[in-house]
Design an enzyme around this catalytic site. Structure first.
Site, PDB file in Angstrom:
ATOM      1  N   GLN A 117       0.198 -83.642 -95.848  1.00  0.00           N
ATOM      2  CA  GLN A 117       0.197 -85.077 -95.689  1.00  0.00           C
ATOM      3  C   GLN A 117      -0.916 -85.460 -94.723  1.00  0.00           C
ATOM      4  OE1 GLN A 117       4.099 -86.722 -94.907  1.00  0.00           O
ATOM      5  NE2 GLN A 117       5.058 -85.551 -96.577  1.00  0.00           N
ATOM      6  N   TYR A 155       2.616 -77.064-104.327  1.00  0.00           N
ATOM      7  CA  TYR A 155       2.216 -76.626-102.988  1.00  0.00           C
ATOM      8  C   TYR A 155       1.736 -75.182-103.032  1.00  0.00           C
ATOM      9  CZ  TYR A 155       4.180 -80.819-100.867  1.00  0.00           C
ATOM     10  OH  TYR A 155       4.406 -82.118-100.498  1.00  0.00           O
ATOM     11  N   GLU A 197       1.365 -84.749-104.669  1.00  0.00           N
ATOM     12  CA  GLU A 197       1.672 -83.886-103.515  1.00  0.00           C
ATOM     13  C   GLU A 197       1.028 -82.534-103.767  1.00  0.00           C
ATOM     14  OE1 GLU A 197       5.714 -83.708-102.059  1.00  0.00           O
ATOM     15  OE2 GLU A 197       6.041 -85.825-102.550  1.00  0.00           O
ATOM     16  N   GLU A 219       4.470 -89.864 -95.153  1.00  0.00           N
ATOM     17  CA  GLU A 219       5.923 -90.004 -95.310  1.00  0.00           C
ATOM     18  C   GLU A 219       6.574 -90.231 -93.945  1.00  0.00           C
ATOM     19  OE1 GLU A 219       7.624 -86.681 -97.422  1.00  0.00           O
ATOM     20  OE2 GLU A 219       9.615 -87.606 -97.509  1.00  0.00           O
ATOM     21  N   ASN A 238      10.873 -90.298-107.184  1.00  0.00           N
ATOM     22  CA  ASN A 238      10.170 -89.141-106.617  1.00  0.00           C
ATOM     23  C   ASN A 238      11.031 -87.907-106.802  1.00  0.00           C
ATOM     24  OD1 ASN A 238       8.443 -87.529-104.590  1.00  0.00           O
ATOM     25  ND2 ASN A 238      10.485 -87.448-103.663  1.00  0.00           N
ATOM     26  N   GLU A 239      10.446 -86.845-107.268  1.00  0.00           N
ATOM     27  CA  GLU A 239      11.140 -85.554-107.402  1.00  0.00           C
ATOM     28  C   GLU A 239      12.577 -85.763-107.887  1.00  0.00           C
ATOM     29  OE1 GLU A 239      10.488 -82.835-104.088  1.00  0.00           O
ATOM     30  OE2 GLU A 239       8.362 -82.741-104.598  1.00  0.00           O
TER      31      GLU A 239
HETATM   32  O1  AHR Z   1       5.838 -83.352 -98.517  1.00  0.00           O
HETATM   33  C1  AHR Z   1       7.084 -82.906 -98.110  1.00  0.00           C
HETATM   34  C2  AHR Z   1       8.139 -83.000 -99.216  1.00  0.00           C
HETATM   35  O2  AHR Z   1       7.808 -82.139-100.264  1.00  0.00           O
HETATM   36  C3  AHR Z   1       8.284 -84.335 -99.891  1.00  0.00           C
HETATM   37  O3  AHR Z   1       9.110 -85.194 -99.182  1.00  0.00           O
HETATM   38  C4  AHR Z   1       8.899 -83.994-101.196  1.00  0.00           C
HETATM   39  O4  AHR Z   1       8.593 -84.920-102.207  1.00  0.00           O
HETATM   40  C5  AHR Z   1       8.392 -82.579-101.460  1.00  0.00           C
HETATM   41  O5  AHR Z   1       9.417 -81.733-101.822  1.00  0.00           O
END
Ligand code: AHR
Length: 498
Positions: A349, A243, A300, A25, A172-173
């Site tokens: 990432q 995450y 992600e 990103e 995205n999101e």
């Molecule tokens: O990876 C960091 C961020 O996490 C991304 O930009 C977003 O899609 C997510 O909330």
């Protein structure tokens, strides 16, 4: 002694190489400095891409790369990133650190990076703040071969041939930074936007709809209810973002380096939540799509800690230890185990951001323990998952934070070799294992192991402190092998059957 059962004759699905995918990103030093240094910079590069970083990534066979975000994608206007660099707009990256984005890395540069890596392309479109026309023209610009305003513009900008866009994210999101939408509204928007993501030149683009944040099952249900089954090519995948936060709490993430044994087990327990998410979202997907025509795209995932002290909080720069190696090993085993539904997964990432595989500092570069795990697991890419099971027991310090001591997955590659990857989550106990290969005879076996102290990590002064070693203490006889996994380790075994 724990038993590991492997039945090489029972194949359970194909492991898409994309299960070991990546995400880059416009965030902190991921693209700029981490990958792209521009043509005149002091760091050795080819067409602006750092040679050291590209070489390290080629060693792990990056199968696919997602770009330009993330939340950055929700505010990205692709026309700002084409044409002569001097004329490209300069702006503030409002989402990530408030720094100047000069748009010197745009569509052409991304395609060049993928060319150098030899990987598939995954472009994430802007539905949050972009128009249908803008999205549609971007696809035309990248993929149309004939005469058209956008194809002509691409040619004017120096690229005659159309590129291949393998995957396209329609938003995205969108439940958050991508427009704070409700799932029903997003579903309707998806129907509209995707209509104009056209397949030119007979090269179909896989379209990915925005899926849920972690355990938001309502989102998955409502989006599928609104979107699913309008014919082939309408939707090829649904994303999921999850995450690993050590405590599961965004306001108490904790340090990447300063953690104790309790944090270790808490983090790994949070990592294992991924399995529940795959099962539960998968069950909803099965209701709409029992034939599994669309893929779960976990685009992600990774560990998210506090930023390293003294760094820009908006840059999400964190170190990476053996704890992250285990986070990676557990997740990659899970993706393999669920390869019937999971068709792509992208660690967040690739360089210098969150659970990065590579860290850079000026001209210096290091490979993190996570890179080593990807290096060990690459043999699963394009293999077939085979039936396997390992006996486990609960380990941990706190009664309510126990985790299974072992995870595993096994695949068979095109050359007939079996690849066993295992993680030992215990910090204290090694584990003696007897592997049984049903109705088979083991010919040869060799291995590689990554182990060390839980906080072990590589630094720019000692970039090779954590590295893999040959794993030789394996006895093989008849249909079985015996070996002992050290605590806190990730292991890869290559088994050749007679
Ligand atoms: O990876 C960091 C961020 O996490 C991304 O930009 C977003 O899609 C997510 O909330």
């Amino acid at each position: 002694m724990a038993k590991l059962y492997v039945n090489p004759n029972v194949k359970k699905g194909h492991i898409n190489p994309e299960l070991q995918g990546h995400f880059s990103e416009h965030l902190g030093r991921c693209i700029y400095e981490g990958i792209y240094v521009g043509e005149d910079f002091q760091i050795p590069n080819v067409n602006g891409m750092r040679i050291d970083v590209v070489e390290a990534l080629k060693e792990i066979h990056v199968p696919v790369l997602r770009w330009p975000g993330g939340c950055f994608a929700d505010e990205y206007h692709w026309k700002d990133g084409i044409g002569p660099k001097a004329g490209r707009k300069k702006m503030i990256n409002t989402h990530w650190g408030g720094v100047v984005e000069d748009n010197s890395f745009g569509t052409h540069e991304f395609m060049e990076l993928c060319r150098q890596l030899g990987c598939k392309t995954y472009i994430n479109g802007n539905m949050g703040s972009g128009t249908v026309q803008e999205m549609s023209e971007w696809v035309e610009y990248m993929t149309f071969e004939g005469v058209s305003p956008m194809a002509d513009l691409r040619k004017e900008n120096g690229h005659e041939a159309a590129w291949t866009v393998d995957y396209f994210g329609v938003g995205n999101e969108n439940w958050g930074c991508g427009g704070n939408m409700r799932p029903e509204f997003y579903g309707d928007m998806y129907r509209r936007y995707q209509t104009y993501v056209r397949n030119y030149n007979g090269k179909p683009i896989s379209k990915i709809a925005c899926g849920a944040n972690a355990a938001d099952y309502h989102w998955t249900d409502k989006v599928l209810e609104t979107v699913f089954d309008h014919g082939s090519g309408f939707m090829n995948g649904l994303s999921l973002h999850y995450y690993t936060l050590p405590t599961g709490n965004w306001s108490k993430k904790g340090s990447a380096l300063e953690f104790d044994e309790k944090d270790w087990y808490r983090t790994l327990k949070q990592t294992l939540v991924m399995e529940d998410l795959i099962r539960n979202h998968g069950a909803i997907m099965d209701r709409y799509d029992p034939k599994k025509k669309i893929g779960m795209i976990i685009d992600e995932w990774g560990a998210w800690y506090d930023v390293e002290p003294g760094t820009n909080p908006g840059f999400l720069y964190q170190q990476s230890t053996m704890r992250d190696a285990l986070v990676a090993g557990i997740n990659l085993n899970l993706f393999n185990k669920h390869c019937d539904r999971v068709k792509m997964a992208n660690i967040a990432q690739m360089v210098n951001v969150l659970q990065a595989l590579i860290l850079t500092e000026g001209a210096k570069m290091l490979k993190t323990p996570t890179w080593h795990v990807f290096h060990m697991y690459q043999y699963h890419q394009d293999g077939d998952l085979v039936d396997s099971y390992v006996e486990t027991k609960g380990v941990g310090i706190e009664e309510d934070v126990k985790v299974p001591n072992l995870t595993e997955s096994v695949s068979i590659s095109g050359d007939g070799k079996l690849h066993v990857t295992m993680t030992n989550l215990s910090l204290e106990e090694s584990c003696e294992i007897e592997g049984v290969f049903v109705e088979s005879k083991v010919n040869t076996v060799k291995g590689t192991v990554l182990t060390g102290d839980m906080r072990a990590h590589n630094t720019f002064d000692a970039p090779d402190s954590v590295h893999t070693e040959d794993f030789t203490s394996i006895a093989a006889e008849g249909d079985r092998i015996r070996f002992t996994m050290p605590p806190c380790c990730v292991l890869h075994l290559e088994v050749e059957l007679a």
